[in-house]
Design a protein around this motif. Sequence first.
Motif, short mmCIF file in Angstrom:
data_model
loop_
_atom_site.label_atom_id
_atom_site.label_comp_id
_atom_site.label_asym_id
_atom_site.label_seq_id
_atom_site.Cartn_x
_atom_site.Cartn_y
_atom_site.Cartn_z
N VAL A 1 -28.80 10.72 -13.26
CA VAL A 1 -29.59 11.00 -12.06
C VAL A 1 -28.68 10.90 -10.84
O VAL A 1 -28.11 9.84 -10.54
CB VAL A 1 -30.82 10.07 -11.94
N SER A 2 -28.53 12.04 -10.17
CA SER A 2 -27.66 12.13 -9.00
C SER A 2 -28.56 12.21 -7.75
O SER A 2 -29.52 11.44 -7.65
CB SER A 2 -26.77 13.36 -9.18
N GLY B 1 -35.03 -0.59 -12.14
CA GLY B 1 -35.37 -0.14 -10.79
C GLY B 1 -36.65 0.67 -10.76
O GLY B 1 -37.39 0.75 -11.75
N PHE B 2 -36.90 1.28 -9.62
CA PHE B 2 -38.12 2.05 -9.35
C PHE B 2 -38.33 3.15 -10.41
O PHE B 2 -39.36 3.22 -11.08
CB PHE B 2 -37.98 2.63 -7.93
N LEU B 3 -37.34 3.99 -10.57
CA LEU B 3 -37.46 5.11 -11.50
C LEU B 3 -37.52 4.63 -12.95
O LEU B 3 -38.32 5.13 -13.76
CB LEU B 3 -36.24 6.03 -11.28
N LYS C 1 -21.56 10.54 -4.98
CA LYS C 1 -22.46 11.16 -5.96
C LYS C 1 -21.82 12.46 -6.47
O LYS C 1 -21.92 12.79 -7.66
CB LYS C 1 -23.82 11.46 -5.32
N LYS D 1 -39.31 3.31 -1.99
CA LYS D 1 -38.71 2.68 -0.81
C LYS D 1 -39.12 3.44 0.44
O LYS D 1 -39.30 2.84 1.49
CB LYS D 1 -37.19 2.65 -0.94
N GLN E 1 -20.16 -4.19 -3.47
CA GLN E 1 -20.62 -2.97 -4.14
C GLN E 1 -20.25 -1.76 -3.31
O GLN E 1 -20.79 -1.58 -2.22
CB GLN E 1 -22.14 -2.98 -4.29
N ILE F 1 -19.83 2.56 -7.97
CA ILE F 1 -21.14 2.69 -8.63
C ILE F 1 -21.43 4.15 -9.00
O ILE F 1 -21.90 4.45 -10.08
CB ILE F 1 -22.27 2.19 -7.69
N LEU G 1 -29.25 5.61 -14.46
CA LEU G 1 -30.07 5.54 -13.23
C LEU G 1 -29.43 4.62 -12.19
O LEU G 1 -30.06 4.28 -11.20
CB LEU G 1 -31.46 4.98 -13.57
N VAL G 2 -28.20 4.20 -12.45
CA VAL G 2 -27.57 3.23 -11.56
C VAL G 2 -27.24 3.89 -10.21
O VAL G 2 -26.64 4.96 -10.17
CB VAL G 2 -26.29 2.65 -12.19
N VAL H 1 -37.90 10.33 -3.71
CA VAL H 1 -38.86 10.10 -4.79
C VAL H 1 -39.97 9.19 -4.26
O VAL H 1 -39.69 8.14 -3.68
CB VAL H 1 -38.17 9.46 -6.01
N LYS I 1 -35.84 -9.20 -15.80
CA LYS I 1 -36.37 -7.89 -16.18
C LYS I 1 -37.39 -7.99 -17.32
O LYS I 1 -37.64 -7.03 -18.04
CB LYS I 1 -35.22 -6.94 -16.57
N THR J 1 -28.64 -4.26 -18.06
CA THR J 1 -28.98 -4.77 -16.72
C THR J 1 -28.09 -5.98 -16.39
O THR J 1 -27.62 -6.67 -17.28
CB THR J 1 -30.47 -5.16 -16.64
N ARG J 2 -27.93 -6.19 -15.08
CA ARG J 2 -27.12 -7.34 -14.66
C ARG J 2 -27.85 -8.64 -14.91
O ARG J 2 -27.24 -9.68 -15.07
CB ARG J 2 -26.82 -7.25 -13.15
N1 NAP Z 1 -35.58 6.63 -5.20
C1 NAP Z 1 -35.20 7.77 -4.60
O1 NAP Z 1 -35.83 8.23 -3.63
C2 NAP Z 1 -33.99 8.51 -5.11
C3 NAP Z 1 -33.69 9.78 -4.55
C4 NAP Z 1 -32.57 10.47 -5.01
C5 NAP Z 1 -31.77 9.93 -6.00
N2 NAP Z 1 -32.08 8.71 -6.54
C6 NAP Z 1 -31.21 8.16 -7.56
O2 NAP Z 1 -31.97 7.82 -8.72
C7 NAP Z 1 -31.40 6.69 -9.37
C8 NAP Z 1 -32.48 5.62 -9.59
O3 NAP Z 1 -33.03 5.33 -8.33
P1 NAP Z 1 -34.10 4.16 -8.10
O4 NAP Z 1 -34.91 4.54 -6.93
O5 NAP Z 1 -34.75 3.81 -9.38
O6 NAP Z 1 -33.12 2.99 -7.62
P2 NAP Z 1 -33.33 1.39 -7.67
O7 NAP Z 1 -34.77 1.04 -7.77
O8 NAP Z 1 -32.55 0.83 -6.55
O9 NAP Z 1 -32.63 1.01 -9.05
C9 NAP Z 1 -31.26 1.25 -9.23
C10 NAP Z 1 -30.74 0.48 -10.41
O10 NAP Z 1 -29.32 0.48 -10.28
C11 NAP Z 1 -28.82 -0.69 -10.83
N3 NAP Z 1 -27.67 -1.19 -10.06
C12 NAP Z 1 -27.53 -1.24 -8.72
N4 NAP Z 1 -26.33 -1.79 -8.41
C13 NAP Z 1 -25.74 -2.10 -9.59
C14 NAP Z 1 -24.50 -2.71 -9.94
N5 NAP Z 1 -23.64 -3.12 -9.03
N6 NAP Z 1 -24.23 -2.88 -11.23
C15 NAP Z 1 -25.11 -2.48 -12.17
N7 NAP Z 1 -26.28 -1.90 -11.92
C16 NAP Z 1 -26.60 -1.72 -10.63
C17 NAP Z 1 -29.91 -1.74 -10.82
O11 NAP Z 1 -29.97 -2.22 -12.15
P3 NAP Z 1 -30.12 -3.77 -12.53
O12 NAP Z 1 -30.66 -4.51 -11.33
O13 NAP Z 1 -31.06 -3.75 -13.68
O14 NAP Z 1 -28.77 -4.23 -12.93
C18 NAP Z 1 -31.18 -0.98 -10.46
O15 NAP Z 1 -32.17 -1.14 -11.42
C19 NAP Z 1 -30.23 6.23 -8.50
O16 NAP Z 1 -29.03 6.77 -8.98
C20 NAP Z 1 -30.55 6.86 -7.14
O17 NAP Z 1 -29.38 7.11 -6.38
C21 NAP Z 1 -33.18 7.99 -6.11
#
Ligand code: NAP
Length: 313
Positions: free
Chosen positions: A118-119, A15-17, A135, A163, A90, A95, A80-81, A157, A42, A36-37
């Motif tokens: 990461v919460s 994902g993004f992070l 969370k 996003k 889902q 999750i 980071l899920v 972030v 990837k 990863t799924r």
């Molecule tokens: N971006 C923000 O602004 C923000 C702010 C606060 C907290 N966070 C937290 O930071 C973490 C990372 O965020 P991100 O922005 O990098 O999110 P992201 O781009 O949506 O990536 C999330 C990852 O979660 C995995 N995932 C989602 N559903 C899944 C499932 N059913 N089974 C297995 N894996 C699953 C995916 O992995 P695969 O596709 O590789 O399987 C994906 O790479 C998350 O916990 C998010 O809640 C993010």
Amino acid sequence: MQNNQKIIAIFGAGGFLGKHLMRKLTKLDYRVKVATRNPYLKGYLKPLGSPGQIELFKTNIFNEDDVREVLKDCDFVINLVGILHETKKQKFSQIHSQFPFMLSNLCNEYDIKKLVHVSALGIKENHDSKYMQSKSQGEKNIKEIFKSSIILRPSIVFGPEDKFFNTFASLAQFSPVLPLIGGGETKFSPIYVGDVAKAIVKSLELDNLEPKIYELGGPKNYSFKELMEILLTEIKKKRFLISIPFGFAKFQSYFLQMMPNPLLTPDQVELLKHNNIVSGDYFKLKDLGITGTPIQDILPKYIYRFRTGGQFG
Ligand SMILES: NC(=O)c1ccc[n+]([C@@H]2O[C@H](COP(=O)([O-])OP(=O)(O)OC[C@H]3O[C@@H](n4cnc5c(N)ncnc54)[C@H](OP(=O)(O)O)[C@@H]3O)[C@@H](O)[C@H]2O)c1
């Protein structure tokens, strides 16, 4: 491959992070196991390390054997899920709460040195948002089960491929108005993705015997309205900022949530009712020795593509 390389398992690395974190880890010579799924999608992660340094594993996070296969021989684990909205298959609770429960139990079993989870910022008891409830339960599970854990709670972030700014910039491409839900008064503490990645790397080096929580915010708080104004200035577009009361936004969100990538869900309306800023009750970014990067230093570098004429606009 050097024998002294530490091995890290990352769940949600695609994902993004995860993408921003990967290079920081491989530069430090960590070996990375990516769960990863869909490893076939990837492949872009592999060039972020030297040959053999990053290994992809097809993982169903609810299949214990799959997760065990990834954790085998690892020193550290990063989770980071996360999801922003639920689908039929889902659910937030699976999750954000159940997976951390299984993961932290397995981290004990496999003698993992550190779990970085990461919460999200803004967690509090009895939150009306199901996202926050799940969370919060995830954090509780980890704190109770795996003591050598670090929980990071970022605000919004930002950075290339985020996003938040990218979604609203896309909306401004065709819409003459941008919505300010609840008047756009909700406050955020946006943090640069590179700083969150640094915080994760620093967390791996901490020597804590009890779980620690860090609230991660950028150098300044902004209201939602201020963030939209900054965005519009950067993309050089004039749009009307229309205030939408929470009640009406909730009504609209019942329809919007049916879209494949919904712009707004009823749960997100609940989230927007609360400020998303660092409370001061927990450790902060600067306790990890990191100075937050201002939005103005990063946003212009990637959001210019939404200007008429792009970088020359
Ligand atoms: N971006 C923000 O602004 C923000 C702010 C606060 C907290 N966070 C937290 O930071 C973490 C990372 O965020 P991100 O922005 O990098 O999110 P992201 O781009 O949506 O990536 C999330 C990852 O979660 C995995 N995932 C989602 N559903 C899944 C499932 N059913 N089974 C297995 N894996 C699953 C995916 O992995 P695969 O596709 O590789 O399987 C994906 O790479 C998350 O916990 C998010 O809640 C993010």
